[in-house]
Design a protein around this motif. Structure first.
Motif, PDB file in Angstrom:
ATOM      1  N   CYS A 162      37.346  54.512  40.262  1.00 51.44           N
ATOM      2  CA  CYS A 162      37.242  55.207  39.129  1.00 51.44           C
ATOM      3  C   CYS A 162      36.090  55.807  38.412  1.00 51.44           C
ATOM      4  O   CYS A 162      35.002  55.583  39.002  1.00 51.44           O
ATOM      5  CB  CYS A 162      37.751  54.101  37.842  1.00 51.44           C
ATOM      6  SG  CYS A 162      39.472  53.245  38.409  1.00 51.44           S
ATOM      7  N   ASP A 192      33.415  56.715  35.058  1.00 52.44           N
ATOM      8  CA  ASP A 192      32.898  55.576  34.328  1.00 52.44           C
ATOM      9  C   ASP A 192      33.735  55.427  32.834  1.00 52.44           C
ATOM     10  O   ASP A 192      33.766  54.304  32.058  1.00 52.44           O
ATOM     11  CB  ASP A 192      31.554  56.177  33.530  1.00 52.44           C
ATOM     12  CG  ASP A 192      30.489  56.091  34.542  1.00 52.44           C
ATOM     13  OD1 ASP A 192      30.585  55.258  35.405  1.00 52.44           O
ATOM     14  OD2 ASP A 192      29.490  56.908  34.451  1.00 52.44           O
ATOM     15  N   ASP A 193      34.737  56.240  32.756  1.00 55.73           N
ATOM     16  CA  ASP A 193      36.009  56.131  31.673  1.00 55.73           C
ATOM     17  C   ASP A 193      36.983  55.488  32.197  1.00 55.73           C
ATOM     18  O   ASP A 193      37.949  55.255  31.161  1.00 55.73           O
ATOM     19  CB  ASP A 193      35.957  57.710  31.140  1.00 55.73           C
ATOM     20  CG  ASP A 193      34.841  58.116  30.338  1.00 55.73           C
ATOM     21  OD1 ASP A 193      33.998  57.366  29.923  1.00 55.73           O
ATOM     22  OD2 ASP A 193      34.816  59.335  30.580  1.00 55.73           O
ATOM     23  N   GLY A 194      36.893  55.026  33.550  1.00 51.01           N
ATOM     24  CA  GLY A 194      38.090  54.131  33.651  1.00 51.01           C
ATOM     25  C   GLY A 194      39.206  54.958  34.373  1.00 51.01           C
ATOM     26  O   GLY A 194      40.262  54.581  34.753  1.00 51.01           O
ATOM     27  N   ARG A 253      33.380  54.016  40.940  1.00 52.15           N
ATOM     28  CA  ARG A 253      33.322  52.386  40.804  1.00 52.15           C
ATOM     29  C   ARG A 253      34.540  52.004  41.483  1.00 52.15           C
ATOM     30  O   ARG A 253      35.636  52.400  41.307  1.00 52.15           O
ATOM     31  CB  ARG A 253      33.520  51.949  39.384  1.00 52.15           C
ATOM     32  CG  ARG A 253      33.233  50.728  39.105  1.00 52.15           C
ATOM     33  CD  ARG A 253      33.171  50.434  37.502  1.00 52.15           C
ATOM     34  NE  ARG A 253      32.142  51.074  36.990  1.00 52.15           N
ATOM     35  CZ  ARG A 253      30.926  50.590  36.871  1.00 52.15           C
ATOM     36  NH1 ARG A 253      30.602  49.387  37.353  1.00 52.15           N
ATOM     37  NH2 ARG A 253      29.864  51.462  35.976  1.00 52.15           N
ATOM     38  N   TYR A 276      35.664  44.328  33.501  1.00 54.10           N
ATOM     39  CA  TYR A 276      37.017  44.865  33.376  1.00 54.10           C
ATOM     40  C   TYR A 276      36.875  46.186  32.713  1.00 54.10           C
ATOM     41  O   TYR A 276      36.224  46.302  31.487  1.00 54.10           O
ATOM     42  CB  TYR A 276      37.765  43.713  32.715  1.00 54.10           C
ATOM     43  CG  TYR A 276      38.122  42.673  33.675  1.00 54.10           C
ATOM     44  CD1 TYR A 276      39.311  42.731  34.434  1.00 54.10           C
ATOM     45  CD2 TYR A 276      37.395  41.316  33.526  1.00 54.10           C
ATOM     46  CE1 TYR A 276      39.549  41.621  35.207  1.00 54.10           C
ATOM     47  CE2 TYR A 276      37.521  40.244  34.354  1.00 54.10           C
ATOM     48  CZ  TYR A 276      38.746  40.410  35.272  1.00 54.10           C
ATOM     49  OH  TYR A 276      39.062  39.242  35.996  1.00 54.10           O
ATOM     50  N   ASN A 277      37.997  47.103  32.950  1.00 53.23           N
ATOM     51  CA  ASN A 277      37.937  48.467  32.258  1.00 53.23           C
ATOM     52  C   ASN A 277      39.044  48.109  31.390  1.00 53.23           C
ATOM     53  O   ASN A 277      39.866  47.221  31.325  1.00 53.23           O
ATOM     54  CB  ASN A 277      38.164  49.644  33.216  1.00 53.23           C
ATOM     55  CG  ASN A 277      39.255  49.367  34.240  1.00 53.23           C
ATOM     56  OD1 ASN A 277      40.195  48.675  33.788  1.00 53.23           O
ATOM     57  ND2 ASN A 277      39.360  50.272  35.276  1.00 53.23           N
ATOM     58  N   CYS A 310      37.182  49.341  41.868  1.00 58.24           N
ATOM     59  CA  CYS A 310      37.978  48.468  41.026  1.00 58.24           C
ATOM     60  C   CYS A 310      39.190  47.793  41.722  1.00 58.24           C
ATOM     61  O   CYS A 310      39.866  48.443  42.682  1.00 58.24           O
ATOM     62  CB  CYS A 310      38.655  49.309  39.784  1.00 58.24           C
ATOM     63  SG  CYS A 310      37.211  49.945  38.627  1.00 58.24           S
TER      64      CYS A 310
END
Length: 513
Positions: free
Chosen positions: A344, A346-348, A358, A380-381, A360
């Motif tokens: 992901c 940075d905004d998920g 990232r 957690y996102n 996840c």
């Protein structure tokens, strides 16, 4: 969780753990009896189920005895790193609300400092073995409970571990205990058993400290807990490790890449002088392993190296078998246990195949950092996917390749640079044993790439080697990725888990003095 009493009944004379550097072993019958007596003592101190103790101990039988005593008494136990400073121990004792601390005489300097600085004055404190001035004697206290007795049912005690704290104060991970009636329930994560083949015939070499999460889990829960035999080294030594594999016919082991580097540094004649034919599963993790290092280990030990990516938080695990890795050089595997892997931004938002983002995981049991809701929330996102803060990419088949931790990124002239990519090039040079790349301040670009090199033969001319490495970088790396400054060191700063402590390298340039 299997109770140790089961194995004590089945084969009381079988060795649960050898401590060859101490010249002693402990059988399952002895371990069960000692754990019962220690549990009586802990209960006698007034500890209630759900409370806990701390252990500042090197690798010795009492460590394992205390673990199983706490499990039987329904207590949490927190193993402390022997490399902590007094103020860090103070923080962890307070954060974990430890009701007692047990130390080893081998750690007299730190234990004495804790006493003199008042860190342990508020809780009962004991020293095992021959004892230690200022600490109550563990064996004398235990003498009041000379025989095993039937203990009341209680929740199954367990570990209360802290992260290694490479980017700040350690974070506690405290999971709920199992109810007594569920004491034989299997772990949620049984990968280690199905893939690696741990069973009653396992002979596991533990070359690392038992207080660290992975050696702790594999030696105590996954070997002794399954009725196997652990061979516990006092500390890692490459020749000693090979001797013990041969002597005890070791079948399983776990390592960090720095251990591989030291093993490979042995002369060829020495390395080939040991019978390692019993060794069928060598597991490694904790830090990325340079491809060239792993290839050389495969050539020596054969296709027995298993790699995994995971964390103490238990948010997800990927595993790569030897065959998986050889087919996709550099991968750390695909997810196991039914979790789903996502990469992901940075905004998920999920990124396409091949892009770095990232790492996840979706689908693992939720965890929480003890007394740290902000840090838990940051893991957690918005979709509820958890991350350890590492960066990576996946290929079209879903195989994961690590890049770096978000905190290790180098931002130079607005461009994100990944240290691992640069290190993978530099370590190809035959004169380089280890390398670390960090970002250091640069007035024009914000940061510049700085390389720290550990040579295989330290006496080699550094200027000549630097020229060769610069030429290699010109061939393999784009301009912004090439080191602008160089440093030659005897060793790299690492945690006891083998993780590179880049912050220590960076601090030299952020706070020069």
């Amino acid at each position: 969780m299997v109770q140790i009493a089961r194995w004590a009944t089945a084969f009381p004379a079988k060795v649960a753990a050898h401590f060859p550097d101490r010249g002693t072993s402990i059988t399952y019958g002895e371990l069960d009896a000692r754990a019962n007596r220690i549990a009586q003592w802990l209960i006698g101190l007034g500890l209630q189920p759900g409370e806990g103790i701390a252990m500042l101990m090197d690798n010795r039988p009492e460590f394992i005895e205390l673990v199983y005593a706490c499990r039987r008494a329904g207590l949490y136990y927190t193993p402390l790193s022997v490399h902590l400073r007094p103020q860090e121990v103070a923080y962890m004792l307070t954060d974990a609300a430890a009701k007692a601390i047990i130390v080893s005489p081998g750690l007299a300097e730190l234990a004495t400092a804790l006493l003199h600085e008042g860190v342990v004055g508020a809780v009962p404190h004991f020293a095992v073995g021959e004892g230690l001035d200022g600490y109550d004697n563990f064996e004398a206290a235990l003498a009041r409970y000379p025989v095993p007795v039937e203990l009341p049912p209680c929740p199954l005690g367990r570990e209360f571990l802290y992260s290694s704290g490479t980017t700040g104060l350690p974070k506690g991970i405290k999971r709920p205990m199992l109810a007594w009636e569920n004491r034989d329930a299997p772990d949620w994560d049984m990968t280690w058993k199905s893939l690696y083949g741990f069973d009653t015939d396992t002979v596991y070499l533990s070359p690392a400290p038992l207080y660290h999460a992975a050696p702790h889990g594999y030696a105590i829960r996954r070997t002794i807990g399954e009725g196997g035999t652990a061979v516990v080294m006092a500390k890692f030594d490459p020749i000693r490790a090979l001797e013990l594999i041969e002597r005890y016919r070791v079948t399983h082991s776990q390592w960090v890449p720095t251990m591989f580097v030291r093993l490979l540094a042995l002369p060829e004649a020495v390395r080939r002088g040991f019978d390692l034919s019993s060794h069928r599963c060598a597991i490694h993790a904790a830090a990325p392993c340079p491809i060239a290092v792993k290839q050389r280990m495969m050539e020596w030990w054969g296709p027995i190296l298993w790699e995994y990516y995971a964390g103490s938080e238990g948010v997800g695990t990927t595993v790569a078998s030897p065959q998986d890795w050889m087919a996709r050089t550099g991968t750390v595997g695909r997810p196991v246990n039914g979790v789903t892997l996502h990469i992901c931004d940075d905004d998920g938002n999920e990124l396409p195949v091949g892009e770095v983002g990232r790492i996840c995981f979706e689908g693992a049991p939720r965890f929480a950092y003890h007394n740290a809701p902000d840090k838990t929330a940051a893991a957690y996102n918005a979709r509820g996917w958890a991350s350890l803060g590492d960066l990576g990419r996946v290929d079209e088949k879903g195989w994961l390749f690590l890049s770096d931790r978000r905190a290790d990124l180098i931002l130079s002239g607005g461009v994100n640079l990944y240290p691992a990519e640069i290190e993978s090039v530099l370590v190809r040079h035959p004169a380089v044993a280890e390398v670390a790349v960090v970002g250091v301040p640069n007035e024009d670009f914000g940061e510049q790439v700085h390389a720290v090199i550990v040579q295989r033969e330290p006496r080699r001319d550094e200027a000549a080697l630097r020229s060769e490495l610069e030429a290699l970088c010109r061939e393999q790396l784009a301009g912004p990725k090439r080191p602008r400054s160089w440093e030659f060191a005897e060793e790299l700063p690492r945690s006891e888990a083998g993780k590179l402590l880049r912050r220590i390298l960076k601090e030299r340039y952020l706070n020069p003095s």
